[in-house]
Design an enzyme around this catalytic site. Sequence first.
Site: not given
Length: 271
Positions: A193, A235
Site C-alpha cells: 500500500h 506492517h
Amino acid sequence: MPASQPRSRVRDRNNVLNRAEFLSLNQPLKGNQESRSSSRKQSGQAGAAGAQNTNPKERRQSQQLPEEDCMQLNPSFKGIAFNSLLAIDICMSKRLGVCANRASSWGGARSMINLLGITGHGIPWIAGTLICLVKSSTLAGQEVLMNLLLALLLDIMIVAGLQKLAKRKGPYDINPGLLDYLTMDTYAFPAGHASRVAMLSKFFLSHLVLAIPLRILLVLWALCVGLSRIMIGRHHITDVLSGFVFGYLQFRLVELIWMSSNTCQMLISIW
C-alpha cells in the site's frame, strides 16, 4: 668371555637387592596392582554416573569450542547495530499497532482504518483506471491512463517479488484479506500500500495540474495510508518507509519507459 660370566654371577650374588626379602622393592605386588585398577574402575564408574546425571545443556556447553563462545560473546559492530535497530523497529511498530485487534486501545476504529487502507489497494485502482480508459476520448488522457495502468501492474509485480524474497512477517499475527491475496500482498516487507500510494501521488503531482490544497491533500493521503498499515498491525515502520522509497523508484522507472501516444493507441486497438 668365560671369565666375565663368573664375575657377573658373583656380582648378582653379592647384590643385596636380589635377595628374597628385598624382591618387593624391585617388583610391585599383584595386590597393589589389583587395588589400583579397582580404584580406577570405581572412579571411572563414578565419573560416568556423574556425566549421566548432568544436564544435557551443560554437556553441550562443555563440548562447545572456545572459538564459538568467543563469537557469541563478542559479535561484530554491524551485527549489534542491526539487531538494535531491528528491536527498536519491532517495539515501536507494536506500540503503534493500536488497531491490531478489537481488544486494542483503538479497536473500535479498526473498520475505519481498514477503509482508509482500501483506498490504497491495487484492485480498486486498476479497476478504476480501466473504467476511465474505456470512457476517455482524448489522446492525452488515454496516454496518461495507459501509463498509469502500466505503473500499477509493475507495482504489484515488483512488490510481490520483493515480498517473496524477504518473507518478513508483520508485528502481529494477522492474516491477509482476500484483496491482499489477489495482489499477492501476503508478507510485510515492503508495504504494498505504501509503495502504491507513493507512486500514485508522485504520478499525479507530475502529470496533473492540481491546485496547492489538492497537492497537499494528496501527500497527506499517502502518509495516512502508510500510517494506517502500521496501526492495524500489518506492517512495521521500516516496511512502510521502504514502501515509500520503492514507490518513488517505480515512478522513476515508469518515466524511463513512458509509452508514447502512438504506442498507447496501438495497444488500445489490440485490446
